[in-house]
Scaffold this motif. Structure first.
Motif, PDB file in Angstrom:
ATOM      1  N   THR A 185       0.843  -1.194   0.000  1.00  0.00           N
ATOM      2  CA  THR A 185       0.000   0.000   0.000  1.00  0.00           C
ATOM      3  C   THR A 185       0.879   1.245   0.000  1.00  0.00           C
ATOM      4  N   VAL A 186       0.570   2.171  -0.905  1.00  0.00           N
ATOM      5  CA  VAL A 186       1.286   3.439  -0.972  1.00  0.00           C
ATOM      6  C   VAL A 186       0.376   4.561  -0.497  1.00  0.00           C
ATOM      7  N   LEU A 187       0.803   5.261   0.530  1.00  0.00           N
ATOM      8  CA  LEU A 187       0.116   6.477   0.961  1.00  0.00           C
ATOM      9  C   LEU A 187       0.666   7.655   0.166  1.00  0.00           C
ATOM     10  N   VAL A 188      -0.213   8.385  -0.517  1.00  0.00           N
ATOM     11  CA  VAL A 188       0.193   9.556  -1.302  1.00  0.00           C
ATOM     12  C   VAL A 188      -0.461  10.777  -0.661  1.00  0.00           C
ATOM     13  N   LEU A 189       0.339  11.612  -0.012  1.00  0.00           N
ATOM     14  CA  LEU A 189      -0.188  12.664   0.855  1.00  0.00           C
ATOM     15  C   LEU A 189       0.118  14.059   0.311  1.00  0.00           C
ATOM     16  N   ASP A 190      -0.891  14.903   0.301  1.00  0.00           N
ATOM     17  CA  ASP A 190      -0.742  16.316  -0.070  1.00  0.00           C
ATOM     18  C   ASP A 190      -0.062  17.050   1.086  1.00  0.00           C
ATOM     19  N   THR A 191       1.137  17.585   0.827  1.00  0.00           N
ATOM     20  CA  THR A 191       1.855  18.328   1.867  1.00  0.00           C
ATOM     21  C   THR A 191       2.072  19.784   1.445  1.00  0.00           C
ATOM     22  N   SER A 192       1.181  20.279   0.605  1.00  0.00           N
ATOM     23  CA  SER A 192       1.298  21.667   0.163  1.00  0.00           C
ATOM     24  C   SER A 192       0.833  22.615   1.262  1.00  0.00           C
TER      25      SER A 192
ATOM     26  N   SER B 225      -0.676  -1.936  11.398  1.00  0.00           N
ATOM     27  CA  SER B 225       0.279  -2.680  12.228  1.00  0.00           C
ATOM     28  C   SER B 225      -0.416  -3.627  13.195  1.00  0.00           C
ATOM     29  N   ALA B 226      -1.683  -3.367  13.492  1.00  0.00           N
ATOM     30  CA  ALA B 226      -2.388  -4.158  14.502  1.00  0.00           C
ATOM     31  C   ALA B 226      -2.928  -5.469  13.958  1.00  0.00           C
ATOM     32  N   THR B 227      -2.796  -5.689  12.666  1.00  0.00           N
ATOM     33  CA  THR B 227      -3.352  -6.898  12.071  1.00  0.00           C
ATOM     34  C   THR B 227      -2.229  -7.832  11.656  1.00  0.00           C
TER      35      THR B 227
ATOM     36  N   PHE C 117       8.756   0.781   0.673  1.00  0.00           N
ATOM     37  CA  PHE C 117       7.911  -0.210   1.336  1.00  0.00           C
ATOM     38  C   PHE C 117       8.599  -0.745   2.591  1.00  0.00           C
ATOM     39  N   SER C 118       7.836  -0.778   3.663  1.00  0.00           N
ATOM     40  CA  SER C 118       8.409  -1.165   4.950  1.00  0.00           C
ATOM     41  C   SER C 118       7.330  -1.738   5.854  1.00  0.00           C
ATOM     42  N   LYS C 119       7.766  -2.590   6.766  1.00  0.00           N
ATOM     43  CA  LYS C 119       6.907  -3.060   7.854  1.00  0.00           C
ATOM     44  C   LYS C 119       7.386  -2.503   9.186  1.00  0.00           C
ATOM     45  N   GLU C 120       8.325  -1.566   9.122  1.00  0.00           N
ATOM     46  CA  GLU C 120       8.794  -0.877  10.329  1.00  0.00           C
ATOM     47  C   GLU C 120       7.840   0.284  10.594  1.00  0.00           C
ATOM     48  N   TYR C 121       6.727  -0.033  11.232  1.00  0.00           N
ATOM     49  CA  TYR C 121       5.628   0.924  11.329  1.00  0.00           C
ATOM     50  C   TYR C 121       5.977   2.144  12.180  1.00  0.00           C
ATOM     51  N   SER C 122       6.773   1.958  13.201  1.00  0.00           N
ATOM     52  CA  SER C 122       7.180   3.107  14.017  1.00  0.00           C
ATOM     53  C   SER C 122       8.010   4.087  13.197  1.00  0.00           C
TER      54      SER C 122
END
Length: 265
Positions: A43-50, A84-86, A107-112
């Motif tokens: 999953t890719v989060l694509v975030l508006d940071t304008s 991360s909880a699943t 891509f990572s599973k290092e959620y912290s």
């Protein structure tokens, strides 16, 4: 539509609590949901940071929309916590876009670590290039595993895209909305939808979370532009079921949680 989603989520949470408390054997449908947690997902989060956005009419600023980045960071953090909880292999990447897109994390599973990187995002630029974020997400997903995986893109935007590549031929034309600087807004949106189609044509799920807090306070002269941004955000999504309109920043965290629930189901 949003209230129905909210009620379904509340009911499912209460059902899960009751099953745990009572120790009732899980029915077949619940077993299917549990089995789904073993699927590998990217999953890719694509975030508006304008930064703030100014709306003009006849070369005069008629409305200024503040950045929602602080709320977006909290909501995206909620998304990461839910993932991360699943169980299962759930890899998350993060992209930031404004007038151009950048990779915040592969891509990572290092959620912290993912959460920390999101918290370190800062707002800048008053223009937005959604297409660059979708294009970068496509490239990242094409380099991920392809066998027996589910691929998702979760886009957060206001539907505004007024930077980058553009195309005057496509979904929209001059009958839809006016222009921004020397390029018509619909031309930027046309190219953005082309990038969205490249994702959807590969079977990648494209979720579109749109924040439309400008709708209530926008002067009449800017209403058509605000409506166009909402239409663009909706058309980006895989389908209506993948479009999550939000009208208050207070609902962002819940909405990101809804999308996480849908991805994990």
């Amino acid at each position: 539509f949003g209230n129905m989603r909210k009620m379904k989520r509340i009911i499912s949470l209460w059902l899960a609590v009751i099953l745990v408390i009572t120790g009732v054997d899980l029915p077949f449908g619940i077993l299917e949901i549990q089995a789904a947690t073993n699927v590998k997902r990217y999953t890719v989060l694509v975030l508006d940071t304008s930064d703030t956005a100014e709306f003009t009419y006849n070369n005069e600023t008629i409305y200024t929309a503040d950045t929602a980045l602080s709320d977006v960071k909290s909501a995206a953090g909620k998304f990461i916590r839910d993932i991360s909880a699943t169980g299962g292999d759930n890899y998350v990447a993060v992209i930031s876009y404004k007038d151009y897109a950048t990779t915040v994390s592969g891509f990572s599973k290092e959620y912290s670590s993912l959460s920390n990187k999101i918290n370190n995002l800062s707002a800048s630029s008053r223009t937005r290039d959604i297409s660059s974020g979708l294009e970068l997400a496509n490239s990242m997903l094409n380099h991920a595993d392809s066998e027996n995986v589910i691929k998702n893109v979760v886009l957060f935007s206001t539907g505004m895209t007024n930077e980058g590549d553009y195309n005057y031929d496509g979904y929209y034309d001059g009958n839809v909305v006016g222009n921004d600087t020397n390029v018509h807004l619909y031309a930027y949106a046309n190219h953005t939808l082309e990038e969205a189609d490249l994702l959807k044509d590969q079977g990648i799920n494209l979720y579109s979370i749109g924040l439309f807090k400008t709708m209530a306070n926008m002067p009449q002269e800017g209403k058509n532009i605000a409506e166009f941004f909402k239409m663009t955000a909706s058309d980006i999504a895989t389908s209506e079921d993948y479009f999550y309109p939000v009208y208050s920043v207070d609902d962002l965290e819940f909405t990101f949680g809804e999308v996480a629930d849908d991805i994990l189901s």
